[in-house]
Write an enzyme that holds these catalytic residues in place. Sequence first.
Site, PDB file in Angstrom:
ATOM      1  CE1 TYR A 175      50.673  62.601   4.739  1.00  0.00           C
ATOM      2  CE2 TYR A 175      52.155  63.449   6.415  1.00  0.00           C
ATOM      3  CZ  TYR A 175      51.089  62.666   6.063  1.00  0.00           C
ATOM      4  OH  TYR A 175      50.428  61.927   7.026  1.00  0.00           O
ATOM      5  CB  CYS A 176      48.394  65.597   2.458  1.00  0.00           C
ATOM      6  SG  CYS A 176      46.642  66.040   2.501  1.00  0.00           S
TER       7      CYS A 176
END
Length: 610
Positions: free
Chosen positions: A346-347
């Site tokens: 994530y990210c």
Amino acid sequence: MSDPRDPSGKNPPGEPSLDDYLIKDPSSFALNLARMIEQAGKAASAWIEPREKGLKNDLLADPMTDMVKTLSKLSEYWLSDPVRALEAQTRLFSSFLAIWTNSIRRMAGETTEAVVTPDPKDKRFQDEDWTKNAFFDFLKQVYLVTGKWALDLVERTEGLDDHSRLKATFYVRQIINAASPTNFILTNPELFKETVASNGLNLVYGMQMLTEDIIAGKGDLRLRQADHSYFRLGENLATTPGKVVARNDLAEIIQYAPTTEKVFERPLLICPPWINKYYILDLSPEKSLIRWLVDQGHTVFVISWVNPDARHADKDWEAYIREGIQFGLDTVERRTGERKINAIGYCVGGTLLSAALALMAREGDDRVKSATFFTTQVDFEDAGDLKVFVDEEQISALEKAMFSEGYLDGMKMLTAFNMLRSSDLIWPYVVNNYMRGKDPLPFDLLYWNADATRLSAANHSFYLRNCYLENRLSRGKMVLAGHRISLADINIPIYSLAAKEDHIAPAPSVFTGSQCFGGDVTYVLAGSGHIAGVINPPQKRKYQYWTGGKAEGDLQDWLNNAQEHPGSWWPHWQEWIENKGAKKVFPRHIQSNDSDVLDDAPGFYVRLHT
């Protein structure tokens, strides 16, 4: 001549009333103003004290310095040529004149149309007096016209390189947002009326909150965006049952308890960003992606990063890969006996995962059989507004500050992210907290947002230089563990999720980066932004997502030919992952006498506060 007001003394319907703006109890009002000034003095002392003791140094990596330098270039262009300056002033004054003329006509009883109106999405001007009261309507229009004019100056400035123009636009927008009449008591009808109604008691409460928030920030303002007293990790946040089954200096590995009769053979390892804590993926039970994944039959493991301090100063990207991702893979393999593993990043956790996969491809580690990236950039050429903070001069100043402490204070990064949407994430809370004197509402997402983490100096320096400044990862020039790595070496199936309104990992940037991998990539575009676009449970029936062909060419062309689907993308991902390996086995239950178990989820590291 008859009195136009009704017998109650109030103005006719539709007309603004002056009574709401008149102080009814001058003595109480004066007393509360004195109390407010006393509280303001306490707030000032809370700000000054750590600076007098040498605990704060505002000169290191001060963004104000860069803002002044950037806007000086803008001023120089417009003021160096008298004709150019006169032309710019004439455009502004002609708009002012139109607003003034309308105001005169309105006072004469004529009906007029506004020179400019707020964007329908702009929530700042919702009080009816912004339209009905001629004074506040005038202020509103002057503000909107001036803001539009200032941004237009940036656009019309010649000779600016792309980075300077991006910075100038960003800084001008920050000034515009800060200067809004909604942010000041005397120019905000709603604030003005509330202050009069409470005889200024709202200002007393507001200054008390300001003092508390400066003390909580140890000399910096720790802006409250949510009621922090409502939330407890492990009680109403991060409640999915699980155990910490491994721990080192950098990470804990959490294994979650199964809830289904059979589970997928391939376990799932999630690598969240180290910039925030992992429990954005495990908020309240109805919003928890982790709980949903477990309920779909996945054996879920999550990396929970430590909140680093000076001891972690030298932990760089290789350390985060070895002691985080590969430590997690080793734990999954040991706990399940499986070498074929699905991974999610994530990210920036996805950026790290992509670099890890490229390194592992060079080193012959093929345990990860599919990778999913949530709002992850690997190409930083068009990385959005965060690039405002990234150039050689700013990074050098930031490194000087970081390496003196061993880390970057989490509040610095939190402030930078909040500035990307200051009209939503800063000024509404300044007004609500410190002027209206009201506590913010309990909101799990904003509680998580404020639960900032520090960043180890070596890790953050490597990230800024290799990704944002030099874009080495997408160009095949990043060096890790002595290897020059390439994303083209990653030949496993990839699910790349972008969010249409993402300010942190812009959808076009994610789209471009999706073309760097060597394997088959499924690009999906979700509605909403960086968080809401990802954390979108199916039962909420919110937003939408788009699917289409390969991530080739231009995003807009892709979107023109894509298919829109209502609701959450989660079931679409579930179908995708099942197609990569649908075989099921008996659940991996965590036994009560399991010697690996160190703690209950959410673990110890997530509770380490800044």
